[in-house]
Design a protein around this motif. Structure first.
Motif, PDB file in Angstrom:
ATOM      1  N   THR A   1       0.839  -1.232  -0.022  1.00  0.00           N
ATOM      2  CA  THR A   1      -0.049   0.019   0.070  1.00  0.00           C
ATOM      3  C   THR A   1       0.776   1.193   0.087  1.00  0.00           C
ATOM      4  O   THR A   1       1.812   1.302   1.026  1.00  0.00           O
ATOM      5  N   LEU A   2       0.559   2.105  -0.857  1.00  0.00           N
ATOM      6  CA  LEU A   2       1.137   3.406  -1.108  1.00  0.00           C
ATOM      7  C   LEU A   2       0.439   4.641  -0.586  1.00  0.00           C
ATOM      8  O   LEU A   2      -0.752   4.634  -0.611  1.00  0.00           O
ATOM      9  N   LEU A   3       0.715   5.410   0.635  1.00  0.00           N
ATOM     10  CA  LEU A   3       0.257   6.374   1.155  1.00  0.00           C
ATOM     11  C   LEU A   3       0.942   7.807   0.991  1.00  0.00           C
ATOM     12  O   LEU A   3       2.333   7.698   1.156  1.00  0.00           O
ATOM     13  N   VAL A   4       0.282   8.859   0.611  1.00  0.00           N
ATOM     14  CA  VAL A   4       0.943  10.122   0.290  1.00  0.00           C
ATOM     15  C   VAL A   4       0.290  11.122   1.433  1.00  0.00           C
ATOM     16  O   VAL A   4      -0.868  11.152   1.249  1.00  0.00           O
ATOM     17  N   ASN A   5       0.952  11.726   2.208  1.00  0.00           N
ATOM     18  CA  ASN A   5       0.286  12.488   3.411  1.00  0.00           C
ATOM     19  C   ASN A   5      -0.799  11.831   3.998  1.00  0.00           C
ATOM     20  O   ASN A   5      -1.731  12.445   4.393  1.00  0.00           O
ATOM     21  N   GLY A   6      -0.674  10.597   4.335  1.00  0.00           N
ATOM     22  CA  GLY A   6      -1.570   9.629   5.160  1.00  0.00           C
ATOM     23  C   GLY A   6      -2.817   9.087   4.256  1.00  0.00           C
ATOM     24  O   GLY A   6      -3.603   8.629   4.919  1.00  0.00           O
ATOM     25  N   THR A   7      -2.902   9.439   2.894  1.00  0.00           N
ATOM     26  CA  THR A   7      -4.027   8.933   2.101  1.00  0.00           C
ATOM     27  C   THR A   7      -3.543   8.019   1.194  1.00  0.00           C
ATOM     28  O   THR A   7      -2.425   7.893   0.477  1.00  0.00           O
ATOM     29  N   VAL A   8      -4.271   6.923   1.110  1.00  0.00           N
ATOM     30  CA  VAL A   8      -4.215   5.526   0.365  1.00  0.00           C
ATOM     31  C   VAL A   8      -4.123   6.255  -1.220  1.00  0.00           C
ATOM     32  O   VAL A   8      -5.202   6.740  -1.577  1.00  0.00           O
ATOM     33  N   GLN A   9      -2.991   5.777  -1.850  1.00  0.00           N
ATOM     34  CA  GLN A   9      -2.972   6.221  -3.288  1.00  0.00           C
ATOM     35  C   GLN A   9      -3.295   4.820  -4.159  1.00  0.00           C
ATOM     36  O   GLN A   9      -2.728   3.981  -4.140  1.00  0.00           O
ATOM     37  N   SER A  10      -4.568   4.892  -4.695  1.00  0.00           N
ATOM     38  CA  SER A  10      -5.056   4.101  -5.585  1.00  0.00           C
ATOM     39  C   SER A  10      -5.376   4.703  -7.006  1.00  0.00           C
ATOM     40  O   SER A  10      -5.319   5.522  -7.273  1.00  0.00           O
ATOM     41  N   GLY A  11      -6.106   3.451  -7.552  1.00  0.00           N
ATOM     42  CA  GLY A  11      -6.602   4.018  -9.034  1.00  0.00           C
ATOM     43  C   GLY A  11      -6.335   3.271 -10.170  1.00  0.00           C
ATOM     44  O   GLY A  11      -6.425   1.924 -10.179  1.00  0.00           O
ATOM     45  N   GLU A  12      -5.577   3.807 -11.249  1.00  0.00           N
ATOM     46  CA  GLU A  12      -5.254   3.158 -12.264  1.00  0.00           C
ATOM     47  C   GLU A  12      -4.177   1.921 -12.178  1.00  0.00           C
ATOM     48  O   GLU A  12      -3.775   1.258 -13.115  1.00  0.00           O
ATOM     49  N   ILE A  13      -3.337   2.378 -11.207  1.00  0.00           N
ATOM     50  CA  ILE A  13      -2.004   1.423 -11.056  1.00  0.00           C
ATOM     51  C   ILE A  13      -2.559  -0.072 -10.546  1.00  0.00           C
ATOM     52  O   ILE A  13      -3.059  -0.400  -9.699  1.00  0.00           O
ATOM     53  N   LEU A  14      -2.069  -0.962 -11.501  1.00  0.00           N
ATOM     54  CA  LEU A  14      -2.430  -2.303 -11.138  1.00  0.00           C
ATOM     55  C   LEU A  14      -1.736  -3.220 -10.107  1.00  0.00           C
ATOM     56  O   LEU A  14      -1.934  -4.030  -9.863  1.00  0.00           O
ATOM     57  N   TYR A  15      -0.459  -2.623 -10.065  1.00  0.00           N
ATOM     58  CA  TYR A  15       0.362  -3.490  -9.389  1.00  0.00           C
ATOM     59  C   TYR A  15       0.700  -2.845  -7.861  1.00  0.00           C
ATOM     60  O   TYR A  15       0.648  -1.512  -7.868  1.00  0.00           O
ATOM     61  N   PRO A  16       0.956  -3.492  -7.048  1.00  0.00           N
ATOM     62  CA  PRO A  16       1.076  -3.060  -5.613  1.00  0.00           C
ATOM     63  C   PRO A  16       2.533  -2.328  -5.589  1.00  0.00           C
ATOM     64  O   PRO A  16       3.553  -2.701  -6.350  1.00  0.00           O
ATOM     65  N   THR A  17       2.874  -1.614  -4.476  1.00  0.00           N
ATOM     66  CA  THR A  17       3.918  -0.700  -4.278  1.00  0.00           C
ATOM     67  C   THR A  17       4.549  -1.191  -3.249  1.00  0.00           C
ATOM     68  O   THR A  17       4.354  -0.969  -2.195  1.00  0.00           O
ATOM     69  N   TYR A  18       5.818  -2.300  -3.192  1.00  0.00           N
ATOM     70  CA  TYR A  18       6.671  -2.547  -2.103  1.00  0.00           C
ATOM     71  C   TYR A  18       7.463  -1.936  -1.818  1.00  0.00           C
ATOM     72  O   TYR A  18       8.227  -1.340  -2.897  1.00  0.00           O
ATOM     73  N   PRO A  19       7.954  -1.579  -0.246  1.00  0.00           N
ATOM     74  CA  PRO A  19       9.025  -1.050  -0.104  1.00  0.00           C
ATOM     75  C   PRO A  19      10.472  -1.656  -0.521  1.00  0.00           C
ATOM     76  O   PRO A  19      10.519  -2.635  -0.719  1.00  0.00           O
ATOM     77  N   LYS A  20      11.279  -0.789  -0.667  1.00  0.00           N
ATOM     78  CA  LYS A  20      12.761  -1.371  -0.926  1.00  0.00           C
ATOM     79  C   LYS A  20      13.645  -0.973   0.121  1.00  0.00           C
ATOM     80  O   LYS A  20      13.194   0.000   0.894  1.00  0.00           O
ATOM     81  N   ASN A  21      14.820  -1.423   0.167  1.00  0.00           N
ATOM     82  CA  ASN A  21      15.759  -1.051   1.305  1.00  0.00           C
ATOM     83  C   ASN A  21      16.579   0.164   1.366  1.00  0.00           C
ATOM     84  O   ASN A  21      17.169   0.642   2.338  1.00  0.00           O
ATOM     85  N   THR A  22      16.161   1.088   0.476  1.00  0.00           N
ATOM     86  CA  THR A  22      16.865   2.364   0.217  1.00  0.00           C
ATOM     87  C   THR A  22      16.618   3.522   1.177  1.00  0.00           C
ATOM     88  O   THR A  22      17.245   4.117   1.808  1.00  0.00           O
ATOM     89  N   LEU A  23      15.336   3.624   1.230  1.00  0.00           N
ATOM     90  CA  LEU A  23      14.686   4.748   2.047  1.00  0.00           C
ATOM     91  C   LEU A  23      13.936   4.049   3.255  1.00  0.00           C
ATOM     92  O   LEU A  23      13.533   3.079   3.407  1.00  0.00           O
ATOM     93  N   THR A  24      13.860   5.135   4.482  1.00  0.00           N
ATOM     94  CA  THR A  24      13.022   4.735   5.557  1.00  0.00           C
ATOM     95  C   THR A  24      11.594   5.443   5.341  1.00  0.00           C
ATOM     96  O   THR A  24      11.836   6.539   5.340  1.00  0.00           O
ATOM     97  N   TYR A  25      10.750   4.631   5.796  1.00  0.00           N
ATOM     98  CA  TYR A  25       9.379   5.384   5.484  1.00  0.00           C
ATOM     99  C   TYR A  25       8.871   5.616   7.155  1.00  0.00           C
ATOM    100  O   TYR A  25       9.067   4.858   8.146  1.00  0.00           O
ATOM    101  N   PRO A  26       8.118   6.651   7.367  1.00  0.00           N
ATOM    102  CA  PRO A  26       7.696   7.724   6.416  1.00  0.00           C
ATOM    103  C   PRO A  26       8.827   8.287   5.824  1.00  0.00           C
ATOM    104  O   PRO A  26       9.686   8.917   6.603  1.00  0.00           O
ATOM    105  N   TYR A  27       8.848   8.924   4.608  1.00  0.00           N
ATOM    106  CA  TYR A  27       9.703   9.623   3.893  1.00  0.00           C
ATOM    107  C   TYR A  27       9.203  10.904   3.534  1.00  0.00           C
ATOM    108  O   TYR A  27       8.278  10.843   2.964  1.00  0.00           O
TER     109      TYR A  27
END
Length: 155
Positions: free
Chosen positions: A85-111
């Motif tokens: 799940t992708l959240l921007v400013n606490g709001t879930v971002q959904s819509g046309e994107i068909l694929y889940p957004t998995y985190p990677k190890n480069t950044l620490t979230y929330p970013y």
């Protein structure tokens, strides 16, 4: 003489349009699948001053031109949860994107996106290399906003 002047003027205007206003590039890879596919031509507007969430942009990284979608603007907080799940400013971002957004190890979230950068993701989130891998893209590296695409496959 008048005809020669007009032809020269048209050539000059076409050159300015092609080199200073528009940016034409071929898409490589499928990081923006299904919106853009390998081989498509993307036409970008170079004079764009600001970018909104959801804009498809062309940006430079490592001397190459890449294409991606703006997921977050300067100052926004990005959170990517383990369930995709992708959240921007606490709001879930959904819509046309068909694929889940998995985190990677480069950044620490929330970013928090720096004031002079954009957080850019590919649409094919499970296969794309994007801001999750290399961090936010500085605004100076964003070269154009994609305004149209031309399908080239099979030509």
């Amino acid at each position: 003489m008048s005809l020669l002047f007009r032809v020269c003027l048209l050539v000059l205007l076409a050159w300015l349009l092609a080199t200073q206003v528009l940016l034409l590039t071929q898409v490589h890879g499928n990081s923006m699948f299904p919106a853009l596919k390998d081989g498509d031509l993307a036409i970008g507007f170079r004079l764009q001053q600001s970018y909104q969430k959801g804009d498809v942009v062309l940006y430079e990284r490592d001397g190459n031109l890449w294409v991606g979608r703006v997921a977050a603007r300067p100052g926004d907080f990005v959170t990517i949860q383990e369930d995709g799940t992708l959240l921007v400013n606490g709001t879930v971002q959904s819509g046309e994107i068909l694929y889940p957004t998995y985190p990677k190890n480069t950044l620490t979230y929330p970013y928090q996106v720096p004031e002079d950068a954009l957080f850019i993701l590919g649409d094919y989130r499970t296969q794309s290399e994007d801001s999750r891998d290399f961090g936010p893209v500085p605004l100076e590296n964003v070269k154009a906003k994609v305004i149209t695409i031309l399908r080239r496959r099979g030509l």
